[in-house]
Design a protein around this motif. Structure first.
Motif, mmCIF file in Angstrom:
data_model
loop_
_atom_site.group_PDB
_atom_site.id
_atom_site.type_symbol
_atom_site.label_atom_id
_atom_site.label_comp_id
_atom_site.label_asym_id
_atom_site.label_seq_id
_atom_site.Cartn_x
_atom_site.Cartn_y
_atom_site.Cartn_z
ATOM 1 N N GLU A 183 44.704 39.694 46.066
ATOM 2 C CA GLU A 183 44.400 38.861 44.904
ATOM 3 C C GLU A 183 45.505 37.847 44.660
ATOM 4 O O GLU A 183 45.225 36.675 44.349
ATOM 5 C CB GLU A 183 44.199 39.728 43.670
ATOM 6 N N SER A 211 45.223 34.987 46.995
ATOM 7 C CA SER A 211 44.080 34.106 46.742
ATOM 8 C C SER A 211 44.351 33.098 45.628
ATOM 9 O O SER A 211 43.586 32.138 45.463
ATOM 10 C CB SER A 211 42.848 34.938 46.375
ATOM 11 N N SER A 218 44.979 45.689 47.425
ATOM 12 C CA SER A 218 44.018 44.804 46.772
ATOM 13 C C SER A 218 44.721 43.757 45.908
ATOM 14 O O SER A 218 44.282 42.608 45.817
ATOM 15 C CB SER A 218 43.039 45.622 45.925
ATOM 16 N N GLU A 219 45.830 44.141 45.279
ATOM 17 C CA GLU A 219 46.563 43.189 44.449
ATOM 18 C C GLU A 219 47.290 42.160 45.305
ATOM 19 O O GLU A 219 47.404 40.994 44.910
ATOM 20 C CB GLU A 219 47.534 43.938 43.544
#
Length: 258
Positions: free
Chosen positions: A30, A33, A26-27
């Protein structure tokens, strides 16, 4: 972790690995992004520092696969929460970064904890009037030199930021609803005590020290012990008091008594 114990670690941008294998899935998403390079670098620096701090404090392995098992998620108020695999870790964590350096402070799970890094630099009279209380402005105005003025202003502002993080509200709250008081006493490791009191009477105890050209503050409730440096803490100037930094004394009553 003993009751009230906190530990800290500072890392610089140059220490962060080039790849992202040490981030959780998930990091990594992120980080990808974040299109603005400086924001992506700051995100990766914070996450690297937090992993190094947790691994050192909890005795975890520091290979990429082990580091990737750690993750930092934001709670409902935006504060970081540390996880390992699918389980939350029984710690409190606070992060801050400035100018290519980041700090992570780790404490017991029931500790309301905040930390902040601020550069020692000039701040305008308008800034001080908008964000500091009258007694805090008196404290800054009592500086013996321009450099000392910048140091005091940064220290008060950083103490507010740390307490606002410990409250879980950040800058959504009026900064003049908290007041920072600095003590002249010094402690091991170059730390000196500070206190932050809200208009409702809640009191956060904390610590500050100078870290090269930055000021680092920690605020917590219940009162934390003297922060312990983790293994990669920098060899910065161990300035434990304004008096040690300048050729004058501070009124130990601090801004709370003008």
């Amino acid at each position: 972790m003993p009751e009230g114990a906190v530990a800290w670690l500072m890392c610089s941008r140059g220490e962060v690995p080039a790849g992202d294998a040490w981030l959780s899935a998930s990091e990594r998403a992120e980080a990808a992004s974040l299109r603005v390079g400086v924001r992506r670098e700051a995100f990766r620096l914070r996450r690297w520092t937090a992993r190094r701090a947790l691994s050192s404090r909890l005795g975890l392995d520091e290979d990429e696969r082990s580091l990737a098992r750690l993750a930092f998620r934001r709670d409902a108020l935006g504060a970081p929460q540390a996880w390992r695999d699918a389980a939350p870790l029984a710690v409190s964590v606070s992060l801050s970064d400035r100018d290519g350096r980041a700090v992570c402070v780790v404490g017991p799970p029931d500790l309301a904890l905040g930390c902040d890094l601020e550069r020692v630099e000039p701040r305008s009279a308008a800034f001080l009037g908008d964000f500091l209380t009258p007694r805090e402005r008196l404290f800054v105005a009592a500086a013996a030199s321009a450099d000392d003025h910048d140091l005091r202003a940064a220290l008060v502002w950083s103490g507010k930021e740390s307490a606002l993080k410990a409250l879980g509200v950040g800058l959504r709250r009026d900064t003049r609803s908290l007041e920072v008081a600095v003590e002249e006493a010094s402690a091991p490791g170059g730390w000196s005590p500070l206190h932050v009191t809200t208009t409702e009477g809640r009191r956060f105890a904390g610590w500050w020290r100078r870290a090269q050209d930055l000021v680092l503050t920690i605020a917590a409730d219940p009162p934390p012990g003297v922060p312990a440096a983790l293994d990669a803490a920098p060899a910065d100037r161990p300035v434990g008091s304004l008096a040690a930094e300048r050729d004058h004394r501070i009124d130990p009553r601090g801004p709370a008594r003008g």
